[in-house]
Design an enzyme around this catalytic site. Structure first.
Site, PDB file in Angstrom:
ATOM      1  N   ARG A  36       0.823  -1.214   0.000  1.00 49.63           N
ATOM      2  CA  ARG A  36       0.000   0.000   0.000  1.00 49.63           C
ATOM      3  C   ARG A  36       0.858   1.266   0.000  1.00 49.63           C
ATOM      4  O   ARG A  36       0.440   2.291  -0.534  1.00 49.63           O
ATOM      5  CB  ARG A  36      -0.937  -0.013   1.196  1.00 49.63           C
ATOM      6  CG  ARG A  36      -2.041  -1.002   0.972  1.00 49.63           C
ATOM      7  CD  ARG A  36      -3.037  -1.028   2.084  1.00 49.63           C
ATOM      8  NE  ARG A  36      -4.216  -1.751   1.639  1.00 49.63           N
ATOM      9  CZ  ARG A  36      -5.110  -2.287   2.451  1.00 49.63           C
ATOM     10  NH1 ARG A  36      -4.976  -2.162   3.751  1.00 49.63           N
ATOM     11  NH2 ARG A  36      -6.148  -2.928   1.965  1.00 49.63           N
ATOM     12  N   LYS A 203     -19.230 -16.966   0.540  1.00 53.02           N
ATOM     13  CA  LYS A 203     -20.633 -16.969   0.914  1.00 53.02           C
ATOM     14  C   LYS A 203     -21.543 -16.195  -0.031  1.00 53.02           C
ATOM     15  O   LYS A 203     -21.227 -15.090  -0.449  1.00 53.02           O
ATOM     16  CB  LYS A 203     -20.779 -16.374   2.323  1.00 53.02           C
ATOM     17  CG  LYS A 203     -20.384 -17.371   3.414  1.00 53.02           C
ATOM     18  CD  LYS A 203     -19.906 -16.702   4.680  1.00 53.02           C
ATOM     19  CE  LYS A 203     -21.031 -16.075   5.471  1.00 53.02           C
ATOM     20  NZ  LYS A 203     -20.496 -15.272   6.599  1.00 53.02           N
ATOM     21  N   GLY A 355     -10.452  -9.083  -1.605  1.00 53.57           N
ATOM     22  CA  GLY A 355      -9.170  -9.273  -0.934  1.00 53.57           C
ATOM     23  C   GLY A 355      -8.542 -10.619  -1.230  1.00 53.57           C
ATOM     24  O   GLY A 355      -7.351 -10.714  -1.537  1.00 53.57           O
ATOM     25  N   GLY A 378     -13.941  -4.430   1.047  1.00 53.61           N
ATOM     26  CA  GLY A 378     -15.324  -3.978   1.259  1.00 53.61           C
ATOM     27  C   GLY A 378     -15.726  -2.892   0.276  1.00 53.61           C
ATOM     28  O   GLY A 378     -16.828  -2.905  -0.271  1.00 53.61           O
TER      29      GLY A 378
HETATM   30  P1  ADP Z   1     -12.867 -12.263  -1.910  1.00 51.33           P
HETATM   31  O1  ADP Z   1     -12.099 -11.821  -0.688  1.00 51.33           O
HETATM   32  O2  ADP Z   1     -12.003 -12.372  -3.114  1.00 51.33           O
HETATM   33  O3  ADP Z   1     -14.101 -11.448  -2.125  1.00 51.33           O
HETATM   34  P2  ADP Z   1     -14.246 -14.285  -0.384  1.00 51.33           P
HETATM   35  O4  ADP Z   1     -13.787 -13.652   0.879  1.00 51.33           O
HETATM   36  O5  ADP Z   1     -15.685 -14.201  -0.708  1.00 51.33           O
HETATM   37  O6  ADP Z   1     -13.370 -13.761  -1.613  1.00 51.33           O
HETATM   38  O7  ADP Z   1     -13.909 -15.841  -0.356  1.00 51.33           O
HETATM   39  C1  ADP Z   1     -12.609 -16.335  -0.244  1.00 51.33           C
HETATM   40  C2  ADP Z   1     -12.585 -17.672   0.441  1.00 51.33           C
HETATM   41  O8  ADP Z   1     -13.478 -18.581  -0.163  1.00 51.33           O
HETATM   42  C3  ADP Z   1     -11.222 -18.311   0.378  1.00 51.33           C
HETATM   43  O9  ADP Z   1     -10.683 -18.354   1.682  1.00 51.33           O
HETATM   44  C4  ADP Z   1     -11.482 -19.706  -0.184  1.00 51.33           C
HETATM   45  O10 ADP Z   1     -10.765 -20.723   0.477  1.00 51.33           O
HETATM   46  C5  ADP Z   1     -12.957 -19.866   0.053  1.00 51.33           C
HETATM   47  N1  ADP Z   1     -13.541 -20.882  -0.831  1.00 51.33           N
HETATM   48  C6  ADP Z   1     -13.580 -20.880  -2.167  1.00 51.33           C
HETATM   49  N2  ADP Z   1     -14.153 -22.014  -2.630  1.00 51.33           N
HETATM   50  C7  ADP Z   1     -14.469 -22.762  -1.551  1.00 51.33           C
HETATM   51  C8  ADP Z   1     -15.077 -24.049  -1.360  1.00 51.33           C
HETATM   52  N3  ADP Z   1     -15.468 -24.760  -2.395  1.00 51.33           N
HETATM   53  N4  ADP Z   1     -15.253 -24.457  -0.096  1.00 51.33           N
HETATM   54  C9  ADP Z   1     -14.861 -23.726   0.943  1.00 51.33           C
HETATM   55  N5  ADP Z   1     -14.286 -22.507   0.840  1.00 51.33           N
HETATM   56  C10 ADP Z   1     -14.085 -22.044  -0.393  1.00 51.33           C
HETATM   57 MG    MG Z   2     -12.417 -12.151   1.436  1.00 51.95          MG
END
Ligand code: ADP
Ligand code: MG
Length: 398
Positions: A36, A203, A355, A378
């Site tokens: 950063r 999620k 992230g 976020g």
């Molecule tokens: P971002 O930060 O890119 O928005 P998220 O925080 O929504 O992404 O999700 C990231 C997490 O999702 C990672 O830690 C990854 O391990 C998890 N993940 C992805 N696919 C699966 C899966 N099939 N089962 C469990 N966790 C998963």
């Molecule tokens: Mg995340």
């Protein structure tokens, strides 16, 4: 509407207040990732070269106790910045008062100073995070112009962004904020098509509004990662012990209907018996997931099918990993997909938000192969939802 940037104003001899995002990870007072700081250098160097007298403000972590205050000091950040710039960065370990004002008065053209963590002001009543009007006005009184370059906090109205802006005649964006607006804001408003959105990660509940917005804006929406399993369940498949959100099943039904011409789901999955890096890896059709296995990654057929969509795309927005990329055995989907987009970087503009998705492509060594990797978790989600971010709205239009 295009926003003003540092290129549009006079900087010479003026006191330039700049909100940066120096919320770097630290361990025992040591900076563990300086990304950063490095990312802010172009705007900082531009202002200094133009003869501005620069006053930097940033938050660092959360400050709820006296202990947080001691721990979350920007002193090491000022020192690191000084090394990068090859010049002194005057650090004032206060957020207001005589010491700050004296340091501001002592600035010459091309000098730079930094005050202490803006969230130290949260200790006595959330003055920074609650956008206390008196605090915003005070900080504004220290400068002649305000540059916001902190995208990570742009989804929040705090004293150090919106509060200052409300009291300033000239409010412009730095280069980082400008880039976020160009790649996320402009794409959501007026994308180069076909636009393919790829939504994965943990999620459904985190990303409902993003899914809805992108179903509206994009030509195709690929649902992947853990959140795909709630959709598979809604389609009538057994998903074993995969992550599902039972309370989002109705929503998944609704989205499947709403997006029937746009939604792209998988055919096969990589499963494991345990959520463990050493767990055995099986490839299963999504209609044949055993009751004691969980989906950990996308299968090869699914990945090939995603490739067909991104090969035809002009723009790809990618938010959320395809699988549990933290375990090498279950990273193939995410890695293969990132590599595919990297290979397509001549013909496709790829925007990565989130992230963990950003961390994944950095870990794969592919970060410089994409048009844009958003710096805000976020904030990028809310921006992708099409929301007006207060930290961007407060920047003046051209
Ligand atoms: P971002 O930060 O890119 O928005 P998220 O925080 O929504 O992404 O999700 C990231 C997490 O999702 C990672 O830690 C990854 O391990 C998890 N993940 C992805 N696919 C699966 C899966 N099939 N089962 C469990 N966790 C998963
Ligand atoms: Mg995340």
């Amino acid at each position: 509407m295009a926003k003003k940037t540092v290129r549009d104003i006079d900087l010479k001899g003026r006191r330039v207040l700049m909100r940066v995002d120096f919320n770097v990870p630290m361990m025992d007072g040591e900076i563990t990732d300086e990304n950063r700081i490095v990312a802010a250098l172009p705007t900082i160097e531009y202002i200094l070269k133009a003869g501005g007298r620069l006053i930097l403000l940033s938050h660092l972590g959360r400050v709820k106790t006296e202990e947080d205050k001691l721990k979350n000091t920007l002193a090491p950040v000022a020192q690191r910045l000084s090394t990068h710039l090859g010049q002194d960065v005057v650090f004032v370990p206060e957020t207001r008062g005589k010491a700050v004002e004296t340091a501001v008065q002592a600035l010459n053209d091309g000098d730079v100073m930094m005050i202490e963590n803006t969230r130290h002001e949260d200790l006595k009543g959330k003055k920074e995070s609650g956008n206390d009007p008196e605090l915003g006005a005070y900080w504004a009184s220290l400068g002649d112009v305000f540059v916001n370059d902190a995208f990570g906090t742009a989804h929040r109205a705090h004293a150090s962004n919106v509060g200052i802006a409300n009291n300033m005649k000239e409010v412009v964006a730095g280069f980082l904020l400008e880039k976020e607006i160009k790649f996320i804001g402009d794409t959501i408003e007026n994308p180069e098509r076909p636009l393919v959105a790829v939504l994965g990660g943990a999620k459904v509940s985190d990303k409902i509004n993003v899914i809805k917005k992108l179903l509206d804006v994009a030509d195709y929406v690929i649902i992947t990662g853990a959140m795909a399993y709630t959709f598979y369940l809604a389609q009538g498949h057994e998903v074993g012990t995969s992550l599902v959100e039972a309370d989002k099943l109705d929503l998944a039904h609704e989205l499947l209907a709403l997006g029937k011409d746009k939604l792209v789901l998988g055919q096969d999955v990589v499963t494991a018996k345990d959520f463990d890096k050493d767990s055995e890896r099986n490839i299963r059709d999504k209609s044949a997931i055993p009751s004691d296995e969980m989906g950990m990654d996308v299968g090869p057929k699914t990945l090939e099918n995603y490739f067909k969509y991104v090969e035809k795309a002009k723009t790809v927005i990618w938010n959320g990993p395809l699988g549990v990329f933290e375990f090498p055995r279950f990273a193939e989907g995410t890695k293969g997909f990132a590599q595919k987009l990297a290979d397509l970087n001549e013909s496709v503009t790829t925007i990565i938000g989130g992230g963990d998705s950003a961390a994944a492509v950095i870990q794969f060594g592919l970060a410089d192969q994409f048009a844009h990797i958003s710096t805000g978790g976020g904030a990028s989600l809310e921006y992708l939802e099409g929301k007006v971010l207060p930290g961007i709205a407060c920047v003046h239009d051209k």
